[in-house]
Design a protein around this motif. Structure first.
Motif, PDB file in Angstrom:
ATOM      1  N   ARG A 293      91.486  31.125 -14.491  1.00 58.76           N
ATOM      2  CA  ARG A 293      92.123  30.754 -13.229  1.00 58.76           C
ATOM      3  C   ARG A 293      92.441  31.979 -12.378  1.00 58.76           C
ATOM      4  O   ARG A 293      93.348  31.944 -11.547  1.00 58.76           O
ATOM      5  CB  ARG A 293      93.394  29.945 -13.495  1.00 58.76           C
ATOM      6  CG  ARG A 293      93.128  28.561 -14.080  1.00 58.76           C
ATOM      7  CD  ARG A 293      92.307  27.715 -13.099  1.00 58.76           C
ATOM      8  NE  ARG A 293      91.969  26.408 -13.647  1.00 58.76           N
ATOM      9  CZ  ARG A 293      90.834  26.125 -14.263  1.00 58.76           C
ATOM     10  NH1 ARG A 293      89.913  27.083 -14.414  1.00 58.76           N
ATOM     11  NH2 ARG A 293      90.596  24.920 -14.730  1.00 58.76           N
ATOM     12  N   ILE A 294      91.709  33.042 -12.579  1.00 57.89           N
ATOM     13  CA  ILE A 294      91.830  34.235 -11.744  1.00 57.89           C
ATOM     14  C   ILE A 294      90.451  34.533 -11.154  1.00 57.89           C
ATOM     15  O   ILE A 294      89.466  34.669 -11.887  1.00 57.89           O
ATOM     16  CB  ILE A 294      92.358  35.445 -12.531  1.00 57.89           C
ATOM     17  CG1 ILE A 294      93.782  35.161 -13.040  1.00 57.89           C
ATOM     18  CG2 ILE A 294      92.353  36.689 -11.660  1.00 57.89           C
ATOM     19  CD1 ILE A 294      94.392  36.306 -13.806  1.00 57.89           C
ATOM     20  N   LEU A 295      90.398  34.619  -9.826  1.00 54.32           N
ATOM     21  CA  LEU A 295      89.142  34.821  -9.125  1.00 54.32           C
ATOM     22  C   LEU A 295      89.175  36.128  -8.340  1.00 54.32           C
ATOM     23  O   LEU A 295      90.236  36.583  -7.910  1.00 54.32           O
ATOM     24  CB  LEU A 295      88.869  33.666  -8.156  1.00 54.32           C
ATOM     25  CG  LEU A 295      88.860  32.244  -8.729  1.00 54.32           C
ATOM     26  CD1 LEU A 295      88.695  31.237  -7.606  1.00 54.32           C
ATOM     27  CD2 LEU A 295      87.743  32.089  -9.747  1.00 54.32           C
ATOM     28  N   VAL A 296      87.999  36.698  -8.179  1.00 54.58           N
ATOM     29  CA  VAL A 296      87.801  37.839  -7.282  1.00 54.58           C
ATOM     30  C   VAL A 296      86.932  37.360  -6.130  1.00 54.58           C
ATOM     31  O   VAL A 296      85.820  36.870  -6.354  1.00 54.58           O
ATOM     32  CB  VAL A 296      87.149  39.029  -8.008  1.00 54.58           C
ATOM     33  CG1 VAL A 296      86.934  40.177  -7.040  1.00 54.58           C
ATOM     34  CG2 VAL A 296      87.995  39.473  -9.178  1.00 54.58           C
ATOM     35  N   VAL A 297      87.455  37.481  -4.913  1.00 55.81           N
ATOM     36  CA  VAL A 297      86.770  36.963  -3.725  1.00 55.81           C
ATOM     37  C   VAL A 297      86.531  38.117  -2.764  1.00 55.81           C
ATOM     38  O   VAL A 297      87.450  38.900  -2.485  1.00 55.81           O
ATOM     39  CB  VAL A 297      87.600  35.856  -3.044  1.00 55.81           C
ATOM     40  CG1 VAL A 297      86.834  35.275  -1.864  1.00 55.81           C
ATOM     41  CG2 VAL A 297      87.950  34.752  -4.036  1.00 55.81           C
ATOM     42  N   ALA A 298      85.297  38.200  -2.277  1.00 55.16           N
ATOM     43  CA  ALA A 298      84.918  39.303  -1.386  1.00 55.16           C
ATOM     44  C   ALA A 298      84.703  38.794   0.026  1.00 55.16           C
ATOM     45  O   ALA A 298      84.073  37.750   0.242  1.00 55.16           O
ATOM     46  CB  ALA A 298      83.646  39.984  -1.889  1.00 55.16           C
ATOM     47  N   ARG A 299      85.235  39.545   0.964  1.00 49.81           N
ATOM     48  CA  ARG A 299      85.011  39.335   2.385  1.00 49.81           C
ATOM     49  C   ARG A 299      84.410  40.606   2.947  1.00 49.81           C
ATOM     50  O   ARG A 299      84.423  41.650   2.303  1.00 49.81           O
ATOM     51  CB  ARG A 299      86.334  38.984   3.068  1.00 49.81           C
ATOM     52  CG  ARG A 299      86.196  38.280   4.412  1.00 49.81           C
ATOM     53  CD  ARG A 299      87.546  37.780   4.918  1.00 49.81           C
ATOM     54  NE  ARG A 299      88.464  38.884   5.195  1.00 49.81           N
ATOM     55  CZ  ARG A 299      89.726  38.727   5.549  1.00 49.81           C
ATOM     56  NH1 ARG A 299      90.229  37.505   5.630  1.00 49.81           N
ATOM     57  NH2 ARG A 299      90.488  39.759   5.799  1.00 49.81           N
ATOM     58  N   SER A 300      83.881  40.555   4.130  1.00 50.07           N
ATOM     59  CA  SER A 300      83.187  41.718   4.681  1.00 50.07           C
ATOM     60  C   SER A 300      84.104  42.913   4.861  1.00 50.07           C
ATOM     61  O   SER A 300      83.633  44.047   4.922  1.00 50.07           O
ATOM     62  CB  SER A 300      82.530  41.361   6.019  1.00 50.07           C
ATOM     63  OG  SER A 300      83.511  40.905   6.935  1.00 50.07           O
ATOM     64  N   LEU A 305      92.140  39.424  -5.031  1.00 46.26           N
ATOM     65  CA  LEU A 305      92.389  38.831  -6.341  1.00 46.26           C
ATOM     66  C   LEU A 305      93.200  37.561  -6.122  1.00 46.26           C
ATOM     67  O   LEU A 305      94.314  37.611  -5.573  1.00 46.26           O
ATOM     68  CB  LEU A 305      93.135  39.796  -7.253  1.00 46.26           C
ATOM     69  CG  LEU A 305      93.363  39.301  -8.686  1.00 46.26           C
ATOM     70  CD1 LEU A 305      92.050  39.294  -9.454  1.00 46.26           C
ATOM     71  CD2 LEU A 305      94.393  40.167  -9.414  1.00 46.26           C
ATOM     72  N   VAL A 306      92.665  36.426  -6.535  1.00 44.20           N
ATOM     73  CA  VAL A 306      93.308  35.127  -6.354  1.00 44.20           C
ATOM     74  C   VAL A 306      93.784  34.642  -7.715  1.00 44.20           C
ATOM     75  O   VAL A 306      92.967  34.378  -8.607  1.00 44.20           O
ATOM     76  CB  VAL A 306      92.342  34.115  -5.710  1.00 44.20           C
ATOM     77  CG1 VAL A 306      93.014  32.762  -5.545  1.00 44.20           C
ATOM     78  CG2 VAL A 306      91.839  34.629  -4.370  1.00 44.20           C
ATOM     79  N   ASP A 307      95.089  34.533  -7.898  1.00 42.67           N
ATOM     80  CA  ASP A 307      95.703  34.120  -9.151  1.00 42.67           C
ATOM     81  C   ASP A 307      96.178  32.684  -9.014  1.00 42.67           C
ATOM     82  O   ASP A 307      97.111  32.387  -8.247  1.00 42.67           O
ATOM     83  CB  ASP A 307      96.866  35.042  -9.497  1.00 42.67           C
ATOM     84  CG  ASP A 307      97.337  34.867 -10.939  1.00 42.67           C
ATOM     85  OD1 ASP A 307      97.020  33.810 -11.529  1.00 42.67           O
ATOM     86  OD2 ASP A 307      98.014  35.758 -11.465  1.00 42.67           O
ATOM     87  N   LEU A 308      95.546  31.761  -9.765  1.00 48.60           N
ATOM     88  CA  LEU A 308      95.859  30.334  -9.696  1.00 48.60           C
ATOM     89  C   LEU A 308      96.576  29.835 -10.938  1.00 48.60           C
ATOM     90  O   LEU A 308      96.654  28.626 -11.169  1.00 48.60           O
ATOM     91  CB  LEU A 308      94.557  29.527  -9.501  1.00 48.60           C
ATOM     92  CG  LEU A 308      93.745  29.863  -8.245  1.00 48.60           C
ATOM     93  CD1 LEU A 308      92.324  29.339  -8.373  1.00 48.60           C
ATOM     94  CD2 LEU A 308      94.409  29.274  -7.020  1.00 48.60           C
ATOM     95  N   ARG A 309      97.122  30.707 -11.729  1.00 44.85           N
ATOM     96  CA  ARG A 309      97.751  30.287 -12.981  1.00 44.85           C
ATOM     97  C   ARG A 309      99.071  29.569 -12.740  1.00 44.85           C
ATOM     98  O   ARG A 309      99.441  28.678 -13.505  1.00 44.85           O
ATOM     99  CB  ARG A 309      97.979  31.506 -13.884  1.00 44.85           C
ATOM    100  CG  ARG A 309      96.698  32.118 -14.421  1.00 44.85           C
ATOM    101  CD  ARG A 309      96.979  33.365 -15.221  1.00 44.85           C
ATOM    102  NE  ARG A 309      97.514  34.445 -14.380  1.00 44.85           N
ATOM    103  CZ  ARG A 309      97.903  35.617 -14.848  1.00 44.85           C
ATOM    104  NH1 ARG A 309      97.824  35.863 -16.149  1.00 44.85           N
ATOM    105  NH2 ARG A 309      98.365  36.552 -14.030  1.00 44.85           N
TER     106      ARG A 309
END
Length: 895
Positions: A293-300, A305-309
């Motif tokens: 439930r932890i994602l790494v999201v890239a933008r230009s 770091l997105v923590d959904l826990r």
């Protein structure tokens, strides 16, 4: 240079001679060979089919400046190139490139069999998922195709192009390791998803035990109607989970176990608070981190770091593009791609236009390692273990480095550039424990090295020069990738399959399968080496241009059956006029071959032109015609520049007018004499209404030889010829100017217009040009004592203040074109009369309408429709203040 540990990673490898985290081979650090060369003797063709050629039409690439008017010296009208060109980016971005930014070939290896399933997009629009099996037997691979010898296909249910494919292999699920009978006829070997512009499709790859063939079954799909899909990926932690990122920044989580087969998937929308989201930024990619439930999201511009826990999602910034400004000062610098990295799921790799970074989620805004990659537009990135690239070796001297090292394969599929960036920990060589360390002393191993994925190109100096010269020889609107066989996709076989295929290499290697733009699937072995192979001149391939075949355009079995005729136009007259030397050019031409215009009398053209000139008050004896006669021809609104032009046309002698207007039969005769390959010549027909030349607002001439068409000679040429006829044979110095003659006639027209027309914008507008002639006793101007029947006005678009005529606002003003004159129709009797002709429209418009059509009487049903439309039109006019003001100024009153 002595630096603390936390500052070493801020010096990218390749940016300068100082690279604290760059390691090279030494006795204490036996890294082994890190160059990989293709073995030409191992190249073999697996499968080839013309039907597998990419279904793509590559339009010519033309810079915006090719479509913008720009003249030197400046022309009368301003060039728009300077104001528009800045709105376009100077970066070369071809519309053909996006379908080839990602890898088109993917592989799924069977868990307990020497099989491999190859998957790739195919079909007329790349809308189908194609696949076939490689089976190892008798020391070689055999392809398993359908009964027609073609790949198998799986449909997505739509006609949209598949842009990306992601595979998720199954380790041991569905296979027991033996061939015993099982209840399940089909066993799952992996899952995959295919993304289009607005949809995601999930599939299960199985092997049918009864038919002994592979199958790919669609499990479901999800359409995103409001926003395109940016990226989708599988979870490395939970087999059936995947996440989808939209271009708006929205994230959706999908679980195959919770979705009904055959129906549209319903994912869970993740409520992520993007507080600094901007429409100008581009969302690129997303990956799972160390937790499900932890994602790494890239933008230009940033990586998050997105923590959904927890119940409330938290977002933190891991990397910003601003941190790269020291080594990437370009204002257009942006992130391009993201990937999970090794040695564990705490690491990720992100690449920008100039720099490749290895990062750790536990150390935000501080890169672990950096490289200056030097690749144009890298969008493909994959992280591999060094042991996968140096497998099946005879020597074990570098086994420790192979097991502890990693490689980032970075490149651009469209630009055919790929480099390998090796890195690893030095603590493995020192036999120190790294369990308690966040950053186990990760360093770059040697400088990045280029890898040739095509496998059969020569890298000697002669071949490289020939390749660059052939690129330059192509027209600027054609990309060299369209003329060359390029690699559109590739995959690396597993070590187990590769080991059964070939003998061990000295230092190890890997086996690569590539898909080329010619529809070929090739297999080739690469071996690790200490130096890059350079062929000798005598071993080079045939000395031919490498860009000799058009591959990426649609092909057809039929050849072009029609003759190709080329007609060339000689534009020396136009060039002379644009450069201001038309007079000198024509005089030299006339002195060489001058012929009298009366060689051939054309009675039909002569009579028609005389008829029209007489109707407008210009008789055959036109030595000094009245200027006001030109205004009799002004019925529809016309600029004073047009009136001056008509005046000059009417002053031309009849023999020159007959040169400008011809019958269609004469046009064909002239073209036939000039060119035996007859070309189509289209001109405007002379109208039947009495008008002065050049006859504005006309229709195209019908294909009949009875019609009079023209003018076929430009007016500046006729004006110079007229001056030459009147004794101006000594004009070769260029004293006579067409623009000056037109300007003088324009001022004369302005003088008369000030007398016969009422101004709709006040009496002061024409101060610079109009001179009152009421006190001139030498000549009485016609109509000066009568009520003025013309209206002078400027369109609303020209009613701007002097401060608005500036370059920044792109407003152009020229008094020659912004003043219009219109004839005010005479007031008619208000008595009720039966309206049967076109006059019924006169009370609806302040402009005198003229119809080039036969007179027809309105039927009762037509009169009823006219009355209805008239009431609607009158209601609109009453509510339109600008129109009412115009009617008052022009003295037009509706009945």
């Amino acid at each position: 240079m002595e630096l603390s540990e936390e500052w070493k990673s801020f010096f990218p490898v390749g940016s300068s001679t100082v690279a604290p985290l760059l390691l090279s081979n030494s006795p204490s650090l036996p890294l082994g060979p890190l160059l990989f060369n293709p073995n030409p003797n191992s190249l073999s063709l697996l499968f080839s089919s013309p039907s597998l050629l990419p279904s793509l039409y590559c339009p010519p690439y033309l810079l915006p400046s090719r479509f913008l008017l720009s003249s030197h010296p400046p022309s009368i009208l301003p060039s728009t190139a300077s104001s528009i060109a800045s709105l376009f980016s100077s970066t070369h971005q071809n519309d053909a490139a996006p379908p080839f930014l990602r890898n088109r070939l993917h592989v799924l290896t069977y868990p307990h069999r020497p099989y491999a399933l190859l998957l790739f997009p195919a079909g007329s629009n790349d809308h189908k998922l194609a696949f076939f099996t490689l089976r190892f037997k008798d020391s070689r691979f055999h392809t398993q195709l359908d009964t027609k010898g073609d790949p198998f296909y799986a449909s997505t249910g739509s006609s949209h192009r598949i842009l990306n494919i992601s595979v998720n292999p199954v380790a041991d699920f569905g296979f027991t390791g033996c061939d015993d009978e099982d209840d399940d006829a089909s066993r799952v070997i992996g899952y995959l998803l295919a993304t289009t512009l607005y949809s995601v499709h999930w599939f299960a790859a199985r092997h049918n035990q009864i038919l002994d063939r592979p199958s790919v079954v669609c499990l479901g799909d999800k359409m995103f109607k409001t926003c395109p899909v940016a990226h989708a990926c599988w979870s490395p932690h939970i087999l059936e989970e995947s996440v989808v990122l939209l271009e708006s920044g929205q994230l959706f989580l999908f679980d195959l176990e919770c979705c009904d087969s055959g129906a549209g998937f319903k994912g869970t929308r993740l409520k992520v608070p993007w507080n600094d989201s901007s429409e100008s930024k581009v969302w690129l990619s997303c990956e799972f981190s160390w937790h499900p439930r932890i994602l790494v999201v890239a933008r230009s511009d940033a990586v998050f770091l997105v923590d959904l826990r927890l119940k409330d999602c938290s977002v933190s910034c891991l990397m910003k593009i601003e941190t790269l400004r020291m080594y990437a000062p370009d204002e257009n610098e942006r992130f391009l791609a993201l990937s999970r990295a090794a040695p564990d799921n705490f690491y990720f790799a992100v690449v920008s236009s100039s720099v490749l970074l290895l990062c750790d989620v536990r150390k935000p805004l501080v890169p672990v390692l950096q490289w200056v990659h030097g690749i144009e537009g890298p969008t493909f990135m994959s992280v591999l273990r060094l042991s996968d690239l140096r497998s099946h070796s005879r020597e074990d001297a570098f086994k420790l480095a192979s097991e502890s090292g990693f490689c980032i394969m970075l490149g651009s599929i469209w630009n055919c550039e790929f480099n390998i960036f090796c890195y690893g920990s030095i603590l493995s060589f020192r036999k120190e424990s790294v369990t308690s360390k966040i950053n186990p002393a990760i360093c770059a191993w040697e400088l990045p090295v280029e890898i040739n994925l095509s496998g059969h190109e020569c890298h000697c100096g002669s071949c490289l020069l020939r390749k660059e010269f052939s690129k330059d020889a192509l027209p600027e609107w054609i990309d060299w990738q369209q003329k060359k066989e390029i690699v559109l996709g590739f995959c690396i076989l597993s070590n187990k399959l590769a080991a059964s295929l070939c003998e061990p290499d000295e230092n190890g290697g890997f086996t690569l399968i590539r898909l080329t733009s010619s529809g070929r699937f090739e297999l080739q072995r690469y071996h690790a080496s200490w130096a890059q192979d350079r062929n000798l001149v005598e071993d080079c391939p045939d000395q031919i241009l490498c860009l000799n075949t058009h591959l990426l355009y649609p092909t057809s079995d039929e050849e072009y059956k029609f003759p190709k005729n080329y007609n060339y136009l000689k534009l020396d007259y136009l060039e002379s006029y644009a450069s201001g030397g038309l007079t000198r050019f024509l005089i030299r031409k006339l002195k060489k071959n001058y012929k009298d215009a009366h060689d051939k009398e054309r009675t039909e053209v002569h009579e028609l032109l005389c008829e029209k000139l007489n109707a407008c008050g210009f008789g055959q004896l036109r030595s000094c015609p009245a200027v006001t006669s030109v205004f009799n021809d002004v019925k529809l609104p016309a600029s004073l520049h047009e009136v001056a032009l008509r005046r000059l046309w009417a002053d031309l002698p009849m023999e020159l007018l007959q040169l400008a207007f011809l019958s269609r039969a004469e046009c064909h005769e002239v073209v036939g004499n000039l060119d035996h390959n007859r070309v189509a010549l289209e001109s405007l027909a002379v109208p039947n209404l009495p008008q002065l030349p050049p006859f504005f607002l006309r229709k195209s001439s019908p294909h009949s030889n009875d019609y009079i068409v023209g003018p076929v000679i430009p007016f500046p040429v006729l004006l110079v010829l007229n001056k030459f006829h009147n004794g101006g044979s000594n004009m070769e110095g260029g004293e006579f100017s067409v623009e000056t003659e037109l300007s003088l006639k324009y001022k004369e027209v302005m003088q008369v217009a000030g007398e016969i027309a009422v101004s709709a914008y006040g009496p002061t507008h024409l101060d610079d040009h109009a001179v009152s002639l009421a006190e001139d006793g030498e000549e009485t101007w016609a109509g000066s004592s009568k009520s003025k029947s013309f209206l002078l006005y400027r369109p609303v678009s020209f009613n701007l203040s002097a401060s608005d005529h500036v370059h920044e606002k792109s407003v152009y003003s020229d008094t020659n074109y912004d003043t219009f004159i219109s004839h005010v129709p005479e007031k008619k009797s208000t008595e009720q009369t039966e309206s049967v002709c076109q006059e019924i429209f006169d009370d609806l418009s302040p402009v005198e309408l003229r119809f080039d059509a036969p007179v027809k009487k309105l039927e009762p049903q037509g009169s009823k429709a006219y009355d209805l439309l008239k009431r609607q039109m009158s209601k609109w006019q009453e509510n339109f203040d600008s129109y009412k003001e115009f009617c008052i100024q022009s003295r037009f009153e509706k009945k």
